[in-house]
Design an enzyme around this catalytic site. Structure first.
Site, short mmCIF file in Angstrom:
data_model
loop_
_atom_site.label_atom_id
_atom_site.label_comp_id
_atom_site.label_asym_id
_atom_site.label_seq_id
_atom_site.Cartn_x
_atom_site.Cartn_y
_atom_site.Cartn_z
N TRP A 149 8.32 43.68 -55.25
CA TRP A 149 9.24 43.86 -54.12
C TRP A 149 8.40 43.53 -52.89
O TRP A 149 7.51 44.32 -52.52
CB TRP A 149 9.76 45.29 -54.07
CG TRP A 149 10.66 45.55 -52.92
CD1 TRP A 149 10.34 46.12 -51.72
CD2 TRP A 149 12.05 45.23 -52.83
NE1 TRP A 149 11.42 46.18 -50.90
CE2 TRP A 149 12.49 45.63 -51.55
CE3 TRP A 149 12.96 44.65 -53.69
CZ2 TRP A 149 13.81 45.47 -51.14
CZ3 TRP A 149 14.28 44.50 -53.27
CH2 TRP A 149 14.68 44.89 -52.01
N LYS A 184 31.86 55.47 -47.36
CA LYS A 184 31.23 55.96 -48.59
C LYS A 184 32.30 56.55 -49.51
O LYS A 184 32.36 56.26 -50.69
CB LYS A 184 30.18 57.04 -48.27
CG LYS A 184 28.91 56.51 -47.65
CD LYS A 184 28.01 55.79 -48.60
CE LYS A 184 28.04 54.31 -48.62
NZ LYS A 184 28.00 53.44 -47.54
N ASN A 231 1.00 48.28 -56.28
CA ASN A 231 2.28 48.72 -55.72
C ASN A 231 1.95 49.59 -54.53
O ASN A 231 1.25 50.59 -54.66
CB ASN A 231 3.09 49.53 -56.75
CG ASN A 231 4.34 50.13 -56.12
OD1 ASN A 231 4.86 49.60 -55.14
ND2 ASN A 231 4.79 51.27 -56.64
N GLY A 232 2.41 49.19 -53.34
CA GLY A 232 2.14 50.00 -52.15
C GLY A 232 1.87 49.10 -50.95
O GLY A 232 2.18 47.92 -50.95
N CYS A 270 7.25 48.16 -56.04
CA CYS A 270 7.06 47.18 -57.11
C CYS A 270 6.92 47.95 -58.42
O CYS A 270 6.84 49.16 -58.44
CB CYS A 270 5.78 46.40 -56.87
SG CYS A 270 5.68 45.65 -55.25
N LYS A 299 27.18 44.32 -54.85
CA LYS A 299 26.11 44.84 -53.99
C LYS A 299 25.89 43.94 -52.79
O LYS A 299 25.61 44.39 -51.71
CB LYS A 299 24.80 44.99 -54.78
CG LYS A 299 23.65 45.58 -53.97
CD LYS A 299 23.98 46.94 -53.42
CE LYS A 299 22.95 47.46 -52.44
NZ LYS A 299 23.42 48.67 -51.71
N HIS A 357 45.73 60.32 -30.45
CA HIS A 357 46.46 59.05 -30.19
C HIS A 357 47.04 58.49 -31.48
O HIS A 357 47.10 57.28 -31.66
CB HIS A 357 45.52 58.05 -29.51
CG HIS A 357 44.96 58.56 -28.23
ND1 HIS A 357 45.63 58.50 -27.03
CD2 HIS A 357 43.81 59.21 -27.99
CE1 HIS A 357 44.91 59.07 -26.09
NE2 HIS A 357 43.79 59.52 -26.64
N ARG A 381 12.83 48.10 -59.79
CA ARG A 381 11.94 48.46 -58.67
C ARG A 381 11.63 47.26 -57.79
O ARG A 381 11.06 47.39 -56.71
CB ARG A 381 10.63 49.04 -59.20
CG ARG A 381 10.77 50.28 -60.04
CD ARG A 381 9.44 50.71 -60.63
NE ARG A 381 8.51 51.05 -59.58
CZ ARG A 381 8.42 52.27 -59.03
NH1 ARG A 381 9.20 53.23 -59.45
NH2 ARG A 381 7.56 52.53 -58.07
N GLU A 416 30.89 55.69 -41.32
CA GLU A 416 30.05 55.49 -42.52
C GLU A 416 30.45 56.49 -43.61
O GLU A 416 30.57 56.12 -44.78
CB GLU A 416 28.58 55.61 -42.14
CG GLU A 416 27.61 55.57 -43.30
CD GLU A 416 27.71 54.30 -44.15
OE1 GLU A 416 28.36 53.32 -43.71
OE2 GLU A 416 27.18 54.29 -45.25
N GLU A 454 34.84 53.86 -50.88
CA GLU A 454 34.34 52.79 -51.76
C GLU A 454 33.87 53.31 -53.11
O GLU A 454 33.79 52.53 -54.06
CB GLU A 454 33.26 51.97 -51.08
CG GLU A 454 31.91 52.63 -50.94
CD GLU A 454 30.88 51.66 -50.36
OE1 GLU A 454 30.85 50.48 -50.73
OE2 GLU A 454 30.08 52.11 -49.52
C1 AGP Z 1 28.23 49.65 -48.05
O1 AGP Z 1 28.12 50.80 -48.85
C2 AGP Z 1 28.76 48.47 -48.82
N1 AGP Z 1 28.00 48.21 -49.98
C3 AGP Z 1 28.97 47.26 -47.93
O2 AGP Z 1 29.80 47.62 -46.87
C4 AGP Z 1 27.70 46.63 -47.34
O3 AGP Z 1 27.16 47.47 -46.35
C5 AGP Z 1 28.09 45.29 -46.70
O4 AGP Z 1 28.57 44.44 -47.71
C6 AGP Z 1 26.93 44.61 -45.96
O5 AGP Z 1 25.91 44.30 -46.88
P1 AGP Z 1 24.47 43.85 -46.30
O6 AGP Z 1 23.93 45.02 -45.54
O7 AGP Z 1 23.66 43.51 -47.51
O8 AGP Z 1 24.69 42.67 -45.40
#
Ligand code: AGP
Length: 614
Positions: free
Chosen positions: A74, A491, A100-101, A2, A609, A510, A27, A487, A494
Site C-alpha cells: 500500500w 451511512k 510495512n510502515g 502493507c 467501492k 421549512h 492490506r 454523512e 447506503e
Molecule cells: C460513501 O460511503 C460511499 N461509498 C460513496 O458516497 C463515496 O464516498 C463516493 O462514491 C466517493 O468516492 P471517492 O471518495 O472514492 O471519490
C-alpha cells in the site's frame, strides 16, 4: 498499510509466501514482490499490481528455495510501480528487505548515505533502511541481526521489517515498531512471519505477536530468539491461535466496516503523523506547501467531490472560511463538470476522493485543469488517477478502505482539510498564536477521544436496536455539524436501506417538520457550541410532535438529556474538531442497524467501492 509474509524451513518457500500474500491483499494491492534465497544469491521478483501479476511474471523464473520473504504494498512513499515495489535490495544485492510502515526520518538518512557515495534505485523509505543496514554491517563488521538492531536505533517512525542476507542464508531477521508482525512456530523446526495470522493459521496455531522494539532471529531447527532493541534477550510468549481464517482477515471484527470504524484512532494519527507538532507549534503539509500562497491569493477555491467525500469538503468549507477567512465553494463533481462553469487560472480546485478513481471527480478535475486552474488532490490511494493528474496534493494515509461505506477515509479527509485550514490560517495570521497552538493540541488529542467514543459501542448498539425497523429518519446539525448530519444519513441509507435525510437543523421548519411523528427517529448533533441553544429549540420542536430524539451531546450535558429519548455523550472538543468526533457514533449506529436488518454491510446492494463510471 502493507502485507508482509516470510518463511524459513525445509519446504519450498515460494508457494507458502505467495499464498500468504494473497491472504493479505486486503492490506494493500498496489504491487507485490518476493525475495528467495538461492545459492549465493538473493532472487527478487516484483511487479506493480496484485499478487496475480507477480505470479504471472515469475511463472518461468527459478523460484526454488526454502527461505523467502514477500510483500504486498500500500504505497506511502513513491508511486506504485515495479521499481518501488518491495522487496528492496541493498546496493550490491547482498541483503533484501520488506517493510510495512513509514520511516519518518528517511530523507535525513538517505542524504547521509548519499554523501557516502550510495546511489538509490527507488523513491522508497524502505530502500533507505535496507542500505543503512548494509552500511552498518560492512563498517561495523557485524552480522545481519546486529546490523539490523543498530540501524533501527537510528530510525524514527513505524516499521515491521523482515531482512535476509547472503552471508547468513539460513536466517531471517524480523523487527517491529507500531506495525504488526506475527511469528508462527512451525511443527518441523520451521518459522512463518506475517503482518497478521491469516497466512500462518493453516500451518500452525502456535504464534508469537511481536511487541514494539523487538527483534526476532529465526533459524530452522533452532529455538526462536527474541531481543529488545537494546539487545537484552526476551522470552517469547507463545499463544494458541483461536480465530478462524475468515475472521482473521478482518482482524477479528465481523465486517471490514466495523474494523475500519475501529481503526480510526490509528488512521487519524497516521494522517497527521509528521504533519503536526503541537508542542513546537507547527503544521506542515509537505505536499501542498508551495501552493499555500496560491490558495491564499486565489480568486476562488472550489472543492469538488462525490458522496462522503463531498461531505468532507463541506466541513472543509466551514474550516477554511472560519479559520483562514478563505472563501470556498463546494461542488458536486457530477454537476460541476456539466454546468459549463466559469473557471480561470486564478482559481484553485481541490478534488477530494478516497479511491482517487471516481469518474465524475476525475472528469471535473480535468475540466478545471483544461481551463488553467491550479488543481490539488486529497486522496487515500497513492498513485491513483486523481493523485497523478493534480499539481500537488496530500494523501490521507488511512490505509486500504475495503468496506463500501466510507468511514476512516472520511475522518482522514476531514483531518487533512483541518490541517490545511490551520496551516493557511497560521500563514495569514487570521487566528492568534494561542488559538492556533490550542487547536494543534486539541487535534493531537482527537485519536484518544475517538477511542473513548468507540468504547460506547454497546450503548450505541442498544440504541440501534430501538430504531432498526424505522422506515424513515432525519439527521440534523448546525454549522460544521450539518455536513456530519448529511454523512450520518448517507451511512444509514447506503447500508441499512432505511430512507434517511440530513438537514441543517434550522431548515426543519421549512418543510421536513411535516414528516415528524412518533415513528420518526431524529438524530441530532447537539454538542456545546455557538448554536447549541438553537439546536435545543429544534429538539423541543421535534418532541412537541412526538418525534423520537437520539442526540449526540457533549460529555456531561444535562439539558438535552432531559428531553431526548437517547443521548450519546462524546468528549468535549473545540467546535472546529467536532466533525471528527460526532461522526463516530453515527457510523456505529448505521452499522448496527444494518447488521440487525441482515444487510450486507461490506457490500451493500447496488453499490461499488469506487464509482469509476458515470
Ligand atoms: C460513501 O460511503 C460511499 N461509498 C460513496 O458516497 C463515496 O464516498 C463516493 O462514491 C466517493 O468516492 P471517492 O471518495 O472514492 O471519490
Amino acid at each position: 498499510m502493507c502485507g508482509i509474509v516470510g518463511y524459513i524451513g525445509n519446504n519450498e518457500a515460494y508457494s507458502i509466501v505467495i499464498k500468504g500474500l494473497k491472504r493479505l491483499e486486503y492490506r494493500g494491492y498496489d504491487s507485490a514482490g518476493i525475495a528467495l534465497m538461492g545459492d549465493n544469491e538473493i532472487k527478487i521478483f516484483k511487479k506493480q499490481g496484485k499478487v496475480a501479476n507477480l505470479e504471472e511474471f515469475a511463472r518461468d523464473k527459478d523460484t526454488s528455495g526454502s527461505v523467502a520473504i514477500g510483500h504486498t504494498r500500500w504505497a506511502t512513499h513513491g508511486a506504485p510501480n515495479d521499481m518501488n515495489a518491495h522487496p528492496h535490495y541493498s546496493e550490491h544485492e547482498d541483503i533484501a528487505m520488506i517493510h510495512n510502515g513509514i520511516i519518518e526520518n528517511y530523507d535525513t538518512i538517505k542524504k547521509e548515505l548519499q554523501s557516502k557515495g550510495y546511489t538509490f534505485k527507488s523513491d522508497t523509505d524502505t530502500e533507505v533502511l535496507c542500505y543503512l543496514i548494509d552500511d552498518i554491517k560492512k563498517h561495523e563488521g557485524v552480522n545481519i541481526g546486529e546490523a539490523t538492531r543498530l540501524a533501527l536505533q537510528n530510525v524514527v517512525g513505524a516499521y515491521a521489517i523482515v531482512v535476509m542476507s547472503k552471508d547468513d542464508p539460513k536466517k531471517l531477521i524480523a523487527a517491529r515498531k507500531s506495525s504488526p508482525l506475527v511469528v508462527g512456530i512451525g511443527n518441523n523446526g520451521d518459522f512463518y512471519l506475517a503482518s497478521d495470522a491469516t497466512p500462518i493459521v493453516e500451518y500452525t496455531k502456535q504464534v508469537v505477536y511481536m511487541d514494539d522494539d523487538e527483534i526476532a532471529v529465526l533459524e530452522p531447527g533452532k529455538e526462536l530468539k527474541l531481543y529488545h532493541i537494546d539487545d537484552t534477550e526476551k522470552t517469547p510468549y507463545i499463544q494458541e491461535l483461536e480465530l478462524h481464517l475468515e475472521a482473521l482477515e478482518k482482524g477479528g471484527y465481523e465486517h471490514f466496516m466495523l474494523k475500519e470504524i475501529h481503526e480510526q484512532p490509528r488512521s487519524i494519527e497516521d494522517c497527521f503523523r509528521g504533519r503536526l507538532n503541537a508542542s513546537e507549534g507547527w503544521v506542515s503539509l509537505g505536499g501542498i506547501k508551495e501552493y499555500e500562497q496560491k490558495l491564499i491569493n486565489a480568486n476562488r477555491v472550489i472543492m469538488i467531490a462525490c458522496g462522503t467525500s463531498w461531505h468532507a469538503c463541506l466541513v472543509g468549507e466551514y474550516l477554511f472560511e472560519d479559520l483562514a477567512r478563505i472563501n470556498v465553494e463546494v461542488e458536486y463533481a457530477s454537476e460541476f463538470r456539466y454546468r459549463n462553469p466559469i473557471i480561470t487560472e486564478n482559481d484553485v480546485v481541490i478534488a477530494v476522493s478516497q479511491s482517487g478513481e471516481t469518474a465524475d471527480t476525475l472528469a471535473a478535475l480535468e475540466l478545471a485543469k483544461s481551463k488553467g486552474a491550479t488543481i490539488l488532490g486529497i486522496c487515500n490511494v497513492v498513485g491513483s488517477s486523481i493523485a497523478r493528474i493534480t499539481d500537488a496534493g496530500s494523501y490521507t494515509h488511512a490505509g486500504p478502505e475495503i468496506g463500501v461505506a466510507s468511514t476512516k477515509a472520511f475522518t482522514a479527509q476531514v483531518t487533512v482539510l483541518t490541517l490545511m485550514a490551520l496551516s493557511l490560517a497560521n500563514k495569514k495570521g487570521t487566528v492568534s498564536e494561542s488559538k492556533f497552538r490550542g487547536l494543534l493540541s486539541e487535534l493531537e488529542a482527537i485519536p484518544a477521544k475517538v477511542q473513548d467514543i468507540l468504547e460506547k459501542n454497546d450503548q450505541i448498539e442498544y440504541i440501534s436496536k430501538q430504531y432498526k425497523d424505522a422506515q424513515n429518519s432525519l439527521y440534523l446539525g448546525r454549522g460544521s455539524s450539518f455536513p456530519v448530519a448529511l454523512e450520518g444519513a448517507l451511512k444509514l441509507k447506503e447500508i441499512s436501506y432505511i430512507h434517511a435525510e440530513g438537514y441543517p437543523a434550522a431548515e426543519m421548519k421549512h418543510g421536513p417538520i411535516a414528516l415528524i411523528d412518533e415513528e420518526m427517529p431524529v438524530f441530532v448533533i447537539a454538542t456545546k457550541g455557538t448554536s447549541y441553544e438553537k439546536v435545543v429549540s429544534n429538539i423541543q420542536e421535534v418532541k412537541a410532535r412526538k418525534g423520537k430524539i437520539v442526540a449526540i451531546v457533549t460529555q456531561g450535558d444535562q439539558q438535552v438529556k432531559e428531553i431526548a429519548d437517547h443521548v450519546i455523550e462524546i468528549p468535549e472538543a473545540d467546535e472546529h474538531l467536532i466533525p471528527l468526533l460526532a461522526t463516530i457514533p453515527l457510523q456505529l449506529l448505521s452499522y448496527h442497524i444494518a447488521v440487525m436488518r441482515g444487510c450486507n454491510v461490506d457490500q451493500p446492494r447496488n453499490l461499488a467501492k469506487s464509482v469509476t463510471v458515470e
